[in-house]
Design a protein around this motif. Structure first.
Motif, PDB file in Angstrom:
ATOM      1  N   ASN A   1       0.814  -1.205   0.000  1.00  0.00           N
ATOM      2  CA  ASN A   1       0.000   0.000   0.000  1.00  0.00           C
ATOM      3  C   ASN A   1       0.848   1.256   0.000  1.00  0.00           C
ATOM      4  OD1 ASN A   1      -3.030   0.216   0.123  1.00  0.00           O
ATOM      5  ND2 ASN A   1      -2.648  -1.652   1.289  1.00  0.00           N
ATOM      6  N   ILE A   2       2.024   1.164   0.606  1.00  0.00           N
ATOM      7  CA  ILE A   2       2.844   2.367   0.722  1.00  0.00           C
ATOM      8  C   ILE A   2       3.825   2.500  -0.433  1.00  0.00           C
ATOM      9  CG2 ILE A   2       4.514   3.589   2.157  1.00  0.00           C
ATOM     10  CD1 ILE A   2       3.241   2.200   4.562  1.00  0.00           C
TER      11      ILE A   2
ATOM     12  N   ARG B   1       1.954   6.726   2.218  1.00  0.00           N
ATOM     13  CA  ARG B   1       1.959   6.420   0.790  1.00  0.00           C
ATOM     14  C   ARG B   1       2.257   7.678  -0.031  1.00  0.00           C
ATOM     15  NH1 ARG B   1      -3.445   3.888  -1.709  1.00  0.00           N
ATOM     16  NH2 ARG B   1      -4.336   5.921  -1.266  1.00  0.00           N
TER      17      ARG B   1
ATOM     18  N   LYS C   1       5.800   8.671  -2.356  1.00  0.00           N
ATOM     19  CA  LYS C   1       5.752   8.958  -3.796  1.00  0.00           C
ATOM     20  C   LYS C   1       6.845   9.958  -4.182  1.00  0.00           C
ATOM     21  CE  LYS C   1       2.551  10.249  -7.470  1.00  0.00           C
ATOM     22  NZ  LYS C   1       1.335  10.978  -7.777  1.00  0.00           N
TER      23      LYS C   1
END
Ligand code: ADP
Length: 591
Positions: free
Chosen positions: A442-443, A499, A503
């Motif tokens: 998810n991250i 998350r 990025k």
């Protein structure tokens, strides 16, 4: 069939077969093999059995008869095995193909311009594409079966006609006349069926409504408490009567045509037998040829009927599958440029930007102008519905402004490469979604451990992860994994923040990131905000004004405009100002 439906069919075949052939070329190879075998099958009997019959009637050479019989049996057996094998393989391909197309639809849905995903027509189109590629059309497999069967039947018909034309051309002429008359009857019958279908679909809908609601437990309470049983049953009964009436009408109206078709078929067969037998008796050809002609005539009749069925099926199936073609060609809503964007701190400027959501008349943003310097942290505050999130959506180019322009480093954002532009932003929206994958996935979406641990610590999930047996490799939610964890709202929000930070985009956006956090966690996030965000530009939407203190500037949105703009100290001092009042009101609780 009109021009339009013909072009639909060609479009479907081109797109579907093209896509399928690129992924699974073997599928079409097997279809071709199967078609060849299917075309060959009836001719084994038609061409070889006259030899046996003539041998029985004339030569009586047992050895020859055995050879012919063996040839028929062995060839037919081999062809049957080939066709069987092909069907098994094709079914497997069919499964794979339908999964593949579901994935393609999903992929395209994810890549659509965001503003289209909130458009009802588009959502309906996705659904139509999905069902259209489902059992309605049978997908590529279902359509290919009909198309190849059609081609096979054309070859068979040519073969049967040739056999008949050699010995009894007059029979061919009679068959042709019968076919024309038959087409007339079939068309009439189809018309009646369509008419009945149109009438029935309304009845069926009502039938479904009453029928299902009676057994749907969700209606149980209301049906009982409002004594609706009688009414529901009466309505259902009357509906059933109507439905039966339509069926009866259809059967009655179609009957004369079905009868005429039957009579025509009998007359033709009688003629065929008499004529062919007459020629045999007169010695034009042998008994074997007689049987060959009778068999060919019967097969021709059946194959013609098959061909008509193929055509109806192809039209019907392609009509459904056409929804897929429409969806995959859904026009882009946004102009996209090709200027490259590199990841670095950016200067952002809104110039007289106004915005109305598609299909609405209300200006949600009204003549917004604001400049944000590279690395600046801007706090956005305002009442619910003031347009804060919309401002962010425009910045991330999920929508384009209705008026005015947004500049990134002095260039209109429409001129940039869309994908690269999107990479500049790491937003956490209020309605963010986590996936039913592991913490890690998810991250980071990929393996990179050092940073992951750092992030988990930063957002305050360290304690939680430590308690889990599988640590960051624990699955979220229980969709796929019985042992998945259900993180609380606050924990989910922390994950979403991690998350976004991972990025590594030059612009971080947090839209009410602390709404679901308890005061302690919230304080932690604030305290670490500058560490979290670092030198990146940040947009921070929050209802809690204490969070504004650590931002460089604050923009107060009100009625779609920026009503106040400045530092905390500046805004706090505006007498009767919106910010000053909001801050005063909230400060009471925190003092
Ligand atoms: P805020 O973030 O300040 O609470 P929003 O930007 O979410 O406000 O919403 C501003 C206005 O736009 C609201 O009146 C809201 O109802 C409307 N709005 C938000 N999203 C949509 C949408 N997808 N379609 C139509 N109207 C919308």
């Amino acid at each position: 069939m009109n021009k339009q439906s013909l072009s639909k069919i060609f479009a479907v075949i081109k797109v579907l077969f093209g896509t399928a052939a690129k992924k699974y070329p073997g599928f079409f190879v097997v279809e071709v093999i199967k078609t060849l075998a299917t075309v060959g099958q009836p001719f084994v009997g038609i061409l070889l059995s006259p030899l046996i019959i003539d041998e029985i009637a004339g030569g009586r050479d047992i050895k020859k008869m055995v050879i012919y019989a063996a040839a028929i049996i062995i060839t037919e057996a081999i062809l049957t095995i080939i066709i069987d094998r092909c069907n098994t393989v094709l079914n497997k391909y069919g499964e794979r193909l339908s999964n593949y197309f579901v994935i393609l639809i999903g992929k395209h849905a994810m890549e659509l311009d965001f503003q289209l995903t909130e458009d009802k027509a588009v959502l309906e189109q996705i659904e139509k594409a999905r069902t259209g590629m489902d059992w309605y059309s049978g997908g590529v497999h279902g359509i290919a079966e009909q198309v190849f069967m059609f081609l096979g039947n054309v070859f068979k018909i040519v073969g049967f006609i040739t056999v008949i034309a050699i010995h009894a051309p007059l029979l061919l002429a009679v068959v042709a006349v019968c076919v024309v008359i038959n087409v007339f009857f079939v068309t009439k019958r189809n018309k009646i069926e369509l008419e009945a279908f149109a009438k029935l679909s309304k009845v069926n809908r009502l039938f479904g409504y009453f029928g299902w609601n009676i057994v749907d437990p969700r209606y149980g309470k209301d049906i009982r408490l409002y004594e609706a049983q009688g009414t529901m049953l009466d309505a259902w009964r009357s509906n059933t009567d109507k439905s039966n009436k339509h069926w009866k009408w259809q059967a009655d109206t179609q009957f004369p045509y079905s009868l005429a078709e039957g009579i025509l078929s009998v007359l033709r067969s009688v003629f065929a037998y008499f004529y062919v037998a007459l020629l045999a008796i007169k010695g034009y050809y042998s008994v074997g040829t007689f049987s060959q002609l009778v068999a060919s005539e019967g097969a021709l009749d059946a194959t013609l009927a098959g061909l008509v069925w193929n055509i109806t099926e192809i039209v019907k199936r392609c009509n459904y599958a056409y929804e897929y073609v429409v969806f995959m060609n859904y026009p882009a809503a946004m102009v996209k440029g090709d200027k490259p964007v590199i990841k670095k701190p950016h200067a952002i400027e809104f110039k007289h930007v106004s915005f109305m959501y598609p299909g609405t008349e209300k200006k949600v943003l009204d003549d917004i102008s604001i400049k944000i310097q590279p690395g600046e942290h801007l706090s956005i505050v305002g009442l619910n519905g003031a347009g804060k999130t919309t401002f962010i959506k425009l910045l991330c180019r999920l929508y384009d402004p209705t008026e005015g322009e947004i500049l990134l480093d002095g260039v209109n954002i429409k001129e940039y490469d869309y994908k690269q532009y999107m990479e500049q932003f790491a937003p956490v929206f209020q309605d963010f979604k986590l996936f039913a994958l592991t913490f890690r996935e998810n991250i980071v979406f990929e393996e990179k451990d050092e940073e992951l641990e750092e992030l988990i610590k930063l957002v305050g999930l360290e304690e939680m992860v430590k308690k889990l047996d599988k640590g960051v490799d624990t699955n979220l939610f229980k969709f796929f994994d019985e042992e998945g964890v259900e993180p609380s709202g606050g924990e989910q929000q922390k994950l979403a923040i991690a998350r976004a930070l991972y990025k590594d985009s030059p612009v971080v956006i947090l839209d009410e990131p602390t709404a679901a956090l308890d005061p302690v966690a919230e304080y932690d996030i604030y305290r670490q905000f500058n560490t979290l965000v670092g030198g990146r530009s940040a947009f921070y939407i929050s209802h809690r004004l204490s969070s504004c203190k650590f931002c460089d500037r604050i923009a107060v949105f009100h009625g779609g405009k920026i009503a106040e703009y400045g530092t905390h100290d500046e805004l706090e001092r505006i007498p009767g100002g919106i910010y000053a009042e909001m801050f005063e009101a909230q400060a009471k609780y925190y003092k």
